[in-house]
Design an enzyme around this catalytic site. Structure first.
Site, PDB file in Angstrom:
ATOM      1  N   ARG A  17      64.487  12.243  57.837  1.00 32.52           N
ATOM      2  CA  ARG A  17      63.822  13.375  57.188  1.00 32.52           C
ATOM      3  C   ARG A  17      64.796  14.141  56.300  1.00 32.52           C
ATOM      4  O   ARG A  17      64.428  14.762  55.327  1.00 32.52           O
ATOM      5  CB  ARG A  17      63.251  14.290  58.274  1.00 32.52           C
ATOM      6  CG  ARG A  17      62.516  15.480  57.741  1.00 32.52           C
ATOM      7  CD  ARG A  17      61.798  16.229  58.850  1.00 32.52           C
ATOM      8  NE  ARG A  17      60.717  16.988  58.291  1.00 32.52           N
ATOM      9  CZ  ARG A  17      60.812  18.272  57.939  1.00 32.52           C
ATOM     10  NH1 ARG A  17      61.919  18.932  58.115  1.00 32.52           N
ATOM     11  NH2 ARG A  17      59.776  18.885  57.415  1.00 32.52           N
ATOM     12  N   CYS A  41      64.741  26.243  61.647  1.00 35.09           N
ATOM     13  CA  CYS A  41      65.391  25.650  60.489  1.00 35.09           C
ATOM     14  C   CYS A  41      66.669  26.372  60.126  1.00 35.09           C
ATOM     15  O   CYS A  41      66.714  27.601  60.132  1.00 35.09           O
ATOM     16  CB  CYS A  41      64.497  25.761  59.264  1.00 35.09           C
ATOM     17  SG  CYS A  41      62.946  24.965  59.481  1.00 35.09           S
TER      18      CYS A  41
HETATM   19  P1  XMP Z   1      57.727  26.744  62.748  1.00 39.11           P
HETATM   20  O1  XMP Z   1      58.170  28.016  62.112  1.00 39.11           O
HETATM   21  O2  XMP Z   1      56.249  26.624  62.849  1.00 39.11           O
HETATM   22  O3  XMP Z   1      58.218  25.592  61.746  1.00 39.11           O
HETATM   23  O4  XMP Z   1      58.409  26.519  64.055  1.00 39.11           O
HETATM   24  C1  XMP Z   1      57.883  24.255  61.905  1.00 39.11           C
HETATM   25  C2  XMP Z   1      58.318  23.464  60.693  1.00 39.11           C
HETATM   26  O5  XMP Z   1      59.744  23.518  60.509  1.00 39.11           O
HETATM   27  C3  XMP Z   1      60.187  22.335  59.840  1.00 39.11           C
HETATM   28  N1  XMP Z   1      61.289  21.772  60.619  1.00 39.11           N
HETATM   29  C4  XMP Z   1      62.590  21.919  60.313  1.00 39.11           C
HETATM   30  N2  XMP Z   1      63.190  22.467  59.235  1.00 39.11           N
HETATM   31  N3  XMP Z   1      65.312  21.960  60.167  1.00 39.11           N
HETATM   32  C5  XMP Z   1      64.564  22.468  59.156  1.00 39.11           C
HETATM   33  O6  XMP Z   1      65.128  22.961  58.176  1.00 39.11           O
HETATM   34  C6  XMP Z   1      64.775  21.379  61.273  1.00 39.11           C
HETATM   35  O7  XMP Z   1      65.475  20.930  62.174  1.00 39.11           O
HETATM   36  C7  XMP Z   1      63.341  21.346  61.339  1.00 39.11           C
HETATM   37  N4  XMP Z   1      62.479  20.823  62.250  1.00 39.11           N
HETATM   38  C8  XMP Z   1      61.230  21.117  61.774  1.00 39.11           C
HETATM   39  C9  XMP Z   1      58.996  21.405  59.747  1.00 39.11           C
HETATM   40  O8  XMP Z   1      58.497  21.485  58.443  1.00 39.11           O
HETATM   41  C10 XMP Z   1      58.033  21.980  60.771  1.00 39.11           C
HETATM   42  O9  XMP Z   1      56.687  21.671  60.519  1.00 39.11           O
END
Ligand code: XMP
Length: 493
Positions: A408, A312
């Site tokens: 999203r 993120c």
């Molecule tokens: P982890 O740390 O487990 O996080 O890899 C997964 C979660 O990150 C969120 N997510 C995103 N948040 N930009 C964001 O700000 C993105 O591109 C993105 N893609 C996923 C989402 O909540 C996921 O479950």
């Protein structure tokens, strides 16, 4: 000694999991007495607190099946058409065995022929040419390679499928193993109502033999695995939801990076009115105010996290978000008053983070990067610099958004797309069927150190002020990790 959670989280700081540490308490039970059973949402019970994130490099049908078989659940992503997503849900639910095996490739009897055996060991000949009918035989790659005219009908080279090659779809791994051994077979076809559900090879089954024994899986009232799916908050998502409900989803996750919006509140009300039997999870939220609004709208579960995920960049791009430990603690404190379970989403990179999320008030953890390098995650492994890796990308990355996930981030009406995530890769971790049981054992040990024999008891010990915490300084965090070693290369003597 130490601080109560009440005092620690009300000082004006935003803490991540790594910033805080629990002080050990008193042990009066063995590790195996710790119960990790929990709820994903008001009506969905799980035997382990693990959820696979709705991301296109994490959860498609194999991951959803495997997570349900482990006692957790997978949420199938929506970065595809509604019918593709519904097909993934249906496939995850209909499979019984959670091992990564062959995707049955079928041709029609009696006139089927194929162009290549690329990536296949067998082709199945069925009455209709699809998996929706009985298998009448199969052709092995070696048979096909010996054909002089590849356009010749495979039917002529088909090996007969005697009844022993097919077994009922709900056979467990032990029963399948017995059939394979007894009949000296290399694979069996799993069938239900004369349709092919799956194929399990001896090789795939052999590969799972050293794995820990699976516990209670997450099965719905239809006798199939429970599976969730995500949708966005556009008007067209109502149609998508209809497809998903027909495919049998047990829970829907409304996927927004900032969930406290008029779009989400209206959609929550719509889902509850249209599908009263379906649990709806709202989010993402990180504050008590956001959570309160979604609870009032009728959510059955809350997803917590903004900018804490490993891929993120939301906090940097938009200057909005919250440290994940603080967010989980704050949202849980309000959600627990209404009996709404909290999912701690993002930022999990080890079992200690899971213990922290659960004790701080979450009922489950949702993981992306932790699961992305597994056998069950979508995509193929690549080898780079001698390491096996799999791609992992944020759903807000430009690459993913070109496929539609920009909803999203509410970027659908903007002409300019702003990235809130990155594309990367993670190392091969093997099967979730192996590493999740080990991770859960480590989580149980964490709970034991705290004197908490269940999630409920962990929450109570924290809220009552019995469990004490402290903030770790930068040096304390370094001390808590591996440090002071030089690299050591194993020599073979
Ligand atoms: P982890 O740390 O487990 O996080 O890899 C997964 C979660 O990150 C969120 N997510 C995103 N948040 N930009 C964001 O700000 C993105 O591109 C993105 N893609 C996923 C989402 O909540 C996921 O479950």
């Amino acid at each position: 000694d130490g601080f109560s959670s009440e005092r620690l989280f009300n000082q004006g700081y935003s803490y991540t999991y790594d910033d805080v540490i629990f002080l050990p308490h008193y042990i009066d039970f063995p590790t195996d007495a710790v119960l990790l059973s929990t709820r994903l949402s008001r009506n969905i019970h799980l035997s382990i607190p693990c959820v696979a994130s709705p991301m296109d490099t994490v959860t498609e049908s194999y991951m959803a099946t495997a997570m349900a078989a482990l006692g957790g659940i997978g949420i199938v992503h929506s970065n595809c058409t509604a019918s593709e997503q519904a097909a993934m849900v249906a496939s995850a639910k209909s499979r019984r065995v959670p091992i990564f095996s062959l995707n049955p490739m079928t041709v029609k009897a009696p006139d089927g022929c194929i162009d290549s055996f690329d990536g296949l060991d067998y082709v199945f000949v069925t009455e209709s040419g699809t998996t929706k009918s009985k298998v009448v035989g199969y052709v092995e790659k070696s048979d096909w390679e010996n054909l002089s005219d590849k356009k010749e009908e495979l039917f002529n080279y088909m090996r007969d499928c005697s009844s022993k090659v097919s077994v009922p779809w709900n056979y467990d791994l032990g029963q399948i193993n017995a059939v394979l051994e007894e009949n000296e077979l290399d694979f069996v076809v799993l069938e239900k109502d004369n349709e092919v559900v799956d194929v399990v090879t001896k090789e795939a089954l052999e590969g799972t033999k050293g794995y820990p024994k699976l516990g209670k899986g997450t099965v719905g009232s239809d006798g199939k695995w429970m599976v969730g799916a995500s949708i966005g908050t556009r008007e067209s998502d109502k149609e998508r939801l209809e497809h998903l409900v027909k495919a049998g989803i047990n829970v829907v996750v409304l996927d927004s990076s900032q969930g406290n919006s008029i779009y989400q509140i209206e959609l929550i009300k719509y889902v509850k009115k249209t599908y009263p039997e379906l649990d709806v999870i709202g989010g993402n939220v990180v504050t008590m105010y956001q959570a309160q609004n979604l609870i009032q709208a009728g959510v059955d579960g809350l997803r917590v996290g903004m900018g804490s995920g490993s891929i993120c960049t939301t906090q940097e791009v938009c200057a909005v978000g919250r440290g994940q430990a603080t967010a989980v603690y704050k949202v849980s404190s309000i959600a627990s008053q209404s009996g709404v379970p909290v999912i701690a989403d993002g930022g999990i990179s080890n079992s200690g983070h899971i213990v922290k999320a659960l004790v701080l008030g979450a009922s489950t953890v949702m993981m992306g990067s932790f699961l992305a390098g597994s056998t069950e995650a979508p995509g193929a492994y690549e080898v780079q610099n001698g390491r096996r890796i799999k791609k992992y990308r944020g759903m807000g990355s430009l690459e993913a958004m070109t496929k539609g996930s920009d909803a999203r981030y509410l970027g659908d009406t903007a002409k300019l797309k702003i990235a809130q995530g990155v594309v990367g890769a993670v190392a091969d971790k093997g099967s979730v069927l192996k590493f999740i049981p080990y991770t859960m054992q480590a989580v149980k040990q964490g709970f034991q150190d705290l004197g908490a024999s269940s999630l409920q008891s962990g929450h109570e010990l924290l809220r009552s002020g019995t469990l004490r915490l402290e903030v770790r300084t930068g040096a304390a965090q370094v001390e808590g990790g591996v440090h002071g070693l030089v690299s050591y290369e194993k020599k073979s003597f």
